[in-house]
Design a protein around this motif. Sequence first.
Motif, PDB file in Angstrom:
ATOM      1  N   LYS A  30     -49.671  -6.389  16.319  1.00  0.00           N
ATOM      2  CA  LYS A  30     -48.426  -6.753  15.648  1.00  0.00           C
ATOM      3  C   LYS A  30     -48.648  -7.842  14.604  1.00  0.00           C
ATOM      4  O   LYS A  30     -47.977  -7.850  13.549  1.00  0.00           O
ATOM      5  N   VAL A  33     -49.744  -6.030  11.507  1.00  0.00           N
ATOM      6  CA  VAL A  33     -48.612  -5.291  10.944  1.00  0.00           C
ATOM      7  C   VAL A  33     -47.692  -6.235  10.175  1.00  0.00           C
ATOM      8  O   VAL A  33     -47.202  -5.924   9.080  1.00  0.00           O
ATOM      9  N   ASN A  34     -47.473  -7.426  10.712  1.00  0.00           N
ATOM     10  CA  ASN A  34     -46.559  -8.372  10.076  1.00  0.00           C
ATOM     11  C   ASN A  34     -47.095  -8.946   8.770  1.00  0.00           C
ATOM     12  O   ASN A  34     -46.322  -9.494   7.972  1.00  0.00           O
ATOM     13  N   LYS A  37     -45.431  -6.728   6.174  1.00  0.00           N
ATOM     14  CA  LYS A  37     -44.033  -6.371   6.416  1.00  0.00           C
ATOM     15  C   LYS A  37     -43.077  -7.172   5.532  1.00  0.00           C
ATOM     16  O   LYS A  37     -43.226  -8.384   5.368  1.00  0.00           O
ATOM     17  N   GLU A  46     -41.098  -2.246  14.938  1.00  0.00           N
ATOM     18  CA  GLU A  46     -42.317  -1.458  14.892  1.00  0.00           C
ATOM     19  C   GLU A  46     -42.332  -0.426  16.027  1.00  0.00           C
ATOM     20  O   GLU A  46     -41.678  -0.595  17.055  1.00  0.00           O
ATOM     21  N   GLU A  48     -44.097   0.343  18.841  1.00  0.00           N
ATOM     22  CA  GLU A  48     -45.083  -0.269  19.729  1.00  0.00           C
ATOM     23  C   GLU A  48     -45.445   0.704  20.846  1.00  0.00           C
ATOM     24  O   GLU A  48     -44.576   1.322  21.464  1.00  0.00           O
ATOM     25  N   CYS A  55     -49.277  -1.311  17.560  1.00  0.00           N
ATOM     26  CA  CYS A  55     -48.212  -0.654  16.815  1.00  0.00           C
ATOM     27  C   CYS A  55     -48.786   0.439  15.928  1.00  0.00           C
ATOM     28  O   CYS A  55     -49.849   0.260  15.310  1.00  0.00           O
ATOM     29  N   ALA A  58     -47.646   1.417   9.580  1.00  0.00           N
ATOM     30  CA  ALA A  58     -46.664   1.835   8.582  1.00  0.00           C
ATOM     31  C   ALA A  58     -47.333   2.210   7.273  1.00  0.00           C
ATOM     32  O   ALA A  58     -46.703   2.802   6.397  1.00  0.00           O
ATOM     33  N   ARG A  86     -42.569   4.721   9.862  1.00  0.00           N
ATOM     34  CA  ARG A  86     -41.598   3.727   9.403  1.00  0.00           C
ATOM     35  C   ARG A  86     -40.303   3.848  10.196  1.00  0.00           C
ATOM     36  O   ARG A  86     -39.658   4.899  10.193  1.00  0.00           O
TER      37      ARG A  86
END
Length: 212
Positions: A30, A33-34, A37, A46, A48, A55, A58, A86
Amino acid sequence: MIHFHYLVAAQWSYKEFGYTTIDVPWWATKDIVNLTKSPELPTNNEYELSLNKKCLIASGEQGFLYMANKGQLPTGRYQAITPCFRNEPHDAFHQKQFMKLELIDYTDTHTPWKLAPDATELNERIEDMVDDALETFDILSQKKMTIRAVKTDDTAASRVPGTVAYDIEGQYEGNWIELGSYGARRAVFGTWVFGTSSAEPRFSKVLHASSF
């Protein structure tokens, strides 16, 4: 409908531009991913996985960064085809799952003696990637699509200050539809220029409307 031949054709084009084709993971932690984002999206939206708490990505950018954070991505220019997941509103051009060929121009700055590129150098590399993308979209569309590059704002917290960001857009029934985004970001492990080569089925939808 996803037209995979456009993704493969784009892959060959970027190979000529010096991007090495690799496979990247389809999940990431995560925190990775962030990094990409938008703050405009809700928190904890997300996909998860209960299996390992990672995750679904995207964008292929997150797969590249997951490798980079593990020390598995050397400095260089790469491309990878991945699915993208997404959890966002759905419409004709925004889908919850699609395929994309993603680009990255990565500089490993994990070790202290490697200096991160400054904004001036990064802007030159962004411009180079945008030029490659414009040429590739012309190749894919056989110049039947009207396209343009416009400056935008990258709102990700990892954006490198002083760098520009672009969208490439295609014309669809009098409207401009985003085909790809380009800019520069950084984290403790590296600095990178990111960009979209082609996303399906969005590209083919815009192209087919432009061709008739």
